[in-house]
Design a protein around this motif. Structure first.
Motif, PDB file in Angstrom:
ATOM      1  N   GLU A 175      44.071  35.417   7.649  1.00 30.18           N
ATOM      2  CA  GLU A 175      44.233  34.009   8.029  1.00 30.18           C
ATOM      3  C   GLU A 175      45.212  33.831   9.182  1.00 30.18           C
ATOM      4  N   PRO A 179      47.835  29.577   6.774  1.00 31.48           N
ATOM      5  CA  PRO A 179      47.279  29.612   5.423  1.00 31.48           C
ATOM      6  C   PRO A 179      46.096  28.685   5.200  1.00 31.48           C
ATOM      7  N   ARG A 217      44.545  36.073   1.889  1.00 27.31           N
ATOM      8  CA  ARG A 217      45.606  36.060   2.897  1.00 27.31           C
ATOM      9  C   ARG A 217      45.343  37.108   3.980  1.00 27.31           C
ATOM     10  N   GLN A 237      52.772  37.509   0.320  1.00 28.83           N
ATOM     11  CA  GLN A 237      53.752  37.016   1.279  1.00 28.83           C
ATOM     12  C   GLN A 237      55.147  37.512   0.937  1.00 28.83           C
ATOM     13  N   TRP A 254      44.674  31.944  -2.236  1.00 28.44           N
ATOM     14  CA  TRP A 254      45.675  31.714  -1.196  1.00 28.44           C
ATOM     15  C   TRP A 254      45.301  30.463  -0.398  1.00 28.44           C
ATOM     16  N   PRO A 255      46.278  29.587  -0.070  1.00 29.91           N
ATOM     17  CA  PRO A 255      47.725  29.717  -0.283  1.00 29.91           C
ATOM     18  C   PRO A 255      48.248  29.012  -1.536  1.00 29.91           C
ATOM     19  N   GLU A 258      50.124  32.812  -5.167  1.00 23.27           N
ATOM     20  CA  GLU A 258      50.402  34.190  -4.763  1.00 23.27           C
ATOM     21  C   GLU A 258      50.558  35.005  -6.041  1.00 23.27           C
TER      22      GLU A 258
END
Length: 361
Positions: A175, A179, A217, A237, A254-255, A258
Motif C-alpha cells: 500500500e 493505508p 499492508r 507496522q 489492514w489498516p 494489525e
C-alpha cells in the motif's frame, strides 16, 4: 479452514483456546500446546553457500532443468545461477527505476516454459509498479507490460510473483505507506492479485477485477502447500508481522487491525510475530513446513503444518547470515535462501550478498 491464530511476542504467546507461555529463540519451545503433530517438524541440514558477491538478490525462480533466474533489486540485473553455483549475468532489465524498497523485484517462469519460453518480472518503473512478460531462451527478449498502474512508493511495493496450482499468476502488492489503499478494492495497492498469463482478471475472481484478496499492508511472500492452500507473509507496522491463509475475496484487516483483531468481516492471521522477530519476506513450502525468511529477525522461521494448521514455529540459523530475503523450494527439494545485507540496513560481510542452499532431511 478454521483459524487457530498464534501470537508470538516478547512477553506472551496466544493460541486460540490454548494456554500460553513465553516465547524464545531456536532451541527453546514457543508453546507447551502445539497445534500440529510432528509432521514437517524435522530440522533442516547445514546451509551451504552457493553464490557470493550479489547485490540485494530479491527473488528466485527455477527454469526446467534446475537453473534459477535471480533478480537484484537495486542493480536491476537478471542473473542465471546453476545448481553448481555458476553465475551468469543475463543483463540489466530496461526501464527499472530503483528507489527505496522499489526496483527489480519478483520473477516467475511460465508453467508452459518448455513451449512458450516466457518469464515474468515485477519491477518499479518511473510512474508505477508493473508486471511484464518477456521471452527468455538464453537471451532476454523485449518486455511487454501485462499489469500496469500498481502504486509505487519509497516502501511497501510488494513484488512477489508466482504461478499457482491453477495456472494463474499471483501478484503481491503493497500500500506504499498509504493505508487507505489496502481496503479500497478499486486500488491495486495492498492486494494479492490473480491474473491470467496475459494479465487479465482471472476467471473466478471475486470482484470481476484482478483483485483476489485485499486489506494487506505489504505482502512479500506466497507459497502453496501440497493441498493447494495458499499462505502469505505480511509486514506489520509497529507490533505484529503475520502469516495468513489466503482465501478468495477476504479482507485481511489492514489498516483497521494489525495482527489478531477478531473483527467481523476481517480475516485474522494464522500466526504473528513481533516485528523485531521477523519482518518476513520470502515464503516457501517444503517437507511439510512453511519456511519464512526474516529480514529484521535475521533468521529462517520453520512453521510445521498439519492439514493446514500451524504448529510451533522454530527459529533456524538466527544471526548466522544476517537479513534473509527470498525463500524458494528448488527442484531437488532443497531450499534456496538469499541474504539482503547490502540493502542499506545491515553491515555486509565481504561475501554478501549470497545464495544459500539448505537440504531438508
Amino acid at each position: 479452514m478454521r483459524k487457530h491464530p498464534i501470537v508470538l511476542g516478547a512477553a506472551a504467546l496466544l493460541l486460540a483456546a490454548c494456554s500460553s507461555s513465553s516465547p524464545s529463540d531456536e532451541g527453546a519451545p514457543h508453546t507447551p500446546a502445539p497445534l500440529a503433530s510432528k509432521t514437517g517438524a524435522g530440522a533442516p541440514g547445514a546451509p551451504r553457500t552457493l553464490v557470493t558477491g550479489l547485490s540485494v538478490p530479491w527473488a528466485v525462480a527455477f527454469l526446467p532443468g534446475g537453473d534459477a533466474l535471480v533478480t537484484e533489486r537495486d542493480t536491476a540485473r537478471l542473473l542465471r545461477v546453476t545448481p553448481a553455483g555458476q553465475k551468469t549475468i543475463i543483463g540489466k532489465v530496461p526501464d527499472v527505476d530503483p528507489q527505496g524498497e522499489g526496483g527489480l523485484l519478483g520473477v516467475a517462469v511460465s508453467p508452459a516454459y518448455a513451449r512458450d519460453h516466457l518469464i515474468y518480472l515485477y519491477y518499479t518503473a518511473s510512474g508505477d509498479n508493473r508486471v511484464v512478460k518477456a521471452a527468455y531462451d538464453g537471451r532476454l527478449g523485449a518486455a511487454r507490460p501485462i499489469v500496469t498502474g500498481i502504486p509505487k512508493g519509497g516502501n511497501h511495493n510488494g513484488g512477489r510473483l508466482a504461478f499457482g496450482p491453477d495456472g494463474m499468476l499471483y501478484v503481491t502488492t503493497g500500500e506504499t505507506g498509504e493505508p487507505g489503499k489496502a481496503p479500497d478494492r478499486k486500488s491495486l495497492g495492498g492486494k494479492i492479485l490473480r491474473v491470467t498469463p496475459e494479465g487479465a482478471p482471472a476467471p473466478g475472481n471475486p470482484f470481476g477485477s484482478r483483485v483476489w484478496t485485499y486489506g494487506h499492508r505489504n505482502v512479500q511472500g506466497i507459497a502453496w502447500d501440497d493441498r493447494a492452500r495458499l499462505f502469505a507473509t505480511e509486514f506489520g507496522q509497529d507490533r505484529f508481522d503475520e502469516i495468513n491463509h489466503i482465501e478468495k475475496g477476504r479482507n485481511y484487516g489492514w489498516p483497521t487491525v494489525e495482527g489478531v483483531g477478531r473483527r467481523e468481516g476481517l480475516t485474522d492471521p494464522l500466526l504473528t510475530w513481533t516485528t523485531d522477530e521477523a519482518s518476513p519476506s520470502g515464503l516457501a513450502y517444503a517437507g511439510g513446513s512453511l519456511w519464512a525468511a526474516a529480514l529484521q529477525g535475521r533468521r529462517l522461521w520453520q512453521i510445521p503444518l498439519d492439514n493446514g494448521r500451524p504448529g510451533r514455529p522454530i527459529a533456524r540459523f538466527h544471526d548466522s547470515y544476517g537479513r534473509l530475503r527470498a525463500a524458494v523450494r528448488a527442484p531437488d527439494g532443497s531450499l534456496w535462501i538469499t541474504t539482503s545485507n547490502r540493502d542499506g540496513r545491515a553491515d555486509p560481510s565481504k561475501d554478501d550478498d549470497r545464495i544459500l542452499t539448505i537440504p531438508l532431511r
